[in-house]
Enzyme design. Structure first.
Site, PDB file in Angstrom:
ATOM      1  N   ASP A 175       0.827  -1.218   0.000  1.00  0.00           N
ATOM      2  CA  ASP A 175       0.000   0.000   0.000  1.00  0.00           C
ATOM      3  C   ASP A 175       0.859   1.266   0.000  1.00  0.00           C
ATOM      4  OD1 ASP A 175      -2.049  -1.793   0.156  1.00  0.00           O
ATOM      5  OD2 ASP A 175      -2.621  -1.335   2.200  1.00  0.00           O
ATOM      6  N   ASP A 196       0.164  -4.612  -3.853  1.00  0.00           N
ATOM      7  CA  ASP A 196      -0.867  -3.575  -3.996  1.00  0.00           C
ATOM      8  C   ASP A 196      -0.282  -2.185  -3.766  1.00  0.00           C
ATOM      9  OD1 ASP A 196      -2.509  -5.777  -4.241  1.00  0.00           O
ATOM     10  OD2 ASP A 196      -3.350  -5.621  -2.234  1.00  0.00           O
TER      11      ASP A 196
END
Length: 347
Positions: A175, A196
């Site tokens: 993230d 991600d």
């Protein structure tokens, strides 16, 4: 703005000459900066921390303020509240680093959070050190094939509209760049992560950026692939999506270009160089197996060893010119009202 604040602005303007200006290589038609203040951790500026400068900025401001951050590592969590728009945060290149080690829930853990509209950053590296430090320690103590438990550790989280970043760095593992919502523009940036690491519901263009996928897995697990994007478009009418134009994708860790974060996820790679670390399948359905027909995942005009799409997932889209043009056009996709050139020219 109060009388006291106005007096402070006049005093700080006199000190702006110590922040050296260089000719912008991005755009020249721009708004005027009303005042420049300087952050220097060694005490030679107006403030010693970035958050102090943010706190000083007037609330509900409607004039651009430049915060020039001198070279150095600033270990702090920084947040720009919603009522402090029109901030230009300017560093001095790779030697200007803002870092922290927040982790766990994405809320409240990001090194740098932008809640306000109309924000510009240039020549600053934003870093979350948590997972990196944890993996270094694990390598020293754990078995070589142990699977690490990586936690969410955002370097930057963007909630505001009309945010642009020029020649900035974003470094973490999971993230890294939380591109949450709003229209955003990234030019000549470096973005590093494993899982991600560009994610959210944003409507953004990444232009001439370097996307580096690092390995989070050691020993016999090193071959496991990460994910560059996790985009969260919610419906067919949702305008959000991530577009990568003229970018370079490489790294020391195998990676998918993206996996679905919501059922209408949309990511485009356009005329970008894809390294050999991109896995042949290219894309992953995540938790939305059976709904792949709703995704818009496309690669158009890409090249490099990772661009061979003969083994790509069958549901990757092939867009015609009518479908592609409004997505890869900066003006049509994120800038119909001309907000990018209306911002101050970054250096």
């Amino acid at each position: 703005m109060s009388t006291l604040a106005l007096l402070l602005v006049l005093v700080l303007t006199c000190s702006a000459s110590s922040a050296q200006r260089v000719q912008s290589k991005f755009h020249t038609d721009s708004a005027t900066v009303s005042v420049t203040v300087i952050v220097d951790r060694f005490g030679s500026g107006n403030f010693t921390t970035v958050q102090q400068a943010i706190d000083w900025a007037p609330t509900n401001n409607n004039q651009w303020i430049r915060i020039h951050v001198k070279a150095g590592t600033y270990t702090e969590q920084v947040s720009i509240p919603q009522n402090k728009p029109y901030i230009l945060l300017e560093g001095e290149g790779r030697k200007t680093i803002i870092q922290s080690g927040g982790h766990g829930s994405v809320r409240g853990t990001s090194t740098f959070t932008v809640n306000a509209d109309n924000f510009v950053a240039s020549r600053i590296t934003f870093k979350n050190t948590y997972n990196v430090n944890k993996l270094i320690a694990r390598d020293q103590d754990a078995a070589p094939n142990a699977r690490p438990h990586i936690e969410r550790a955002p370097a930057v989280m963007i909630w505001g509209d009309k945010a642009s970043f020029y020649a900035c760095g974003f470094v973490s593992l999971q993230d890294t760049l939380s591109d949450m919502q709003g229209r955003h523009y990234f030019n000549d940036c470096y973005i590093e992560g494993a899982v991600d690491f560009i994610w959210g519901f944003g409507q953004s263009i990444y232009e001439h950026c370097h996307i580096y996928s690092t390995h989070a897995f050691r020993g016999r697990l090193r071959g496991l692939a990460g994910y560059i994007t996790a985009q969260g478009r919610l419906s067919s009418n949702d305008s959000s999506g991530f577009v990568f134009k003229y970018c370079i994708v490489n790294g020391d860790g195998n990676t998918y270009l993206g996996r679905a974060y919501r059922a209408y996820s949309r990511v485009i790679f356009f005329k970008s160089k894809l390294g050999g670390n991109v896995v042949p399948e290219g894309w992953n359905a995540g938790k939305f197996v059976g709904e792949e027909f709703q995704f818009t995942y496309a690669e158009e005009g890409c090249y490099g060893p990772g661009s061979n799409n003969s083994n790509r997932v069958k549901w990757m889209k092939t867009l015609n010119q009518r479908e592609l043009a409004p997505l890869v056009s900066r003006h049509r996709f994120i800038d119909r009202d001309g907000w990018i050139k209306a911002q101050p020219s970054p250096s």
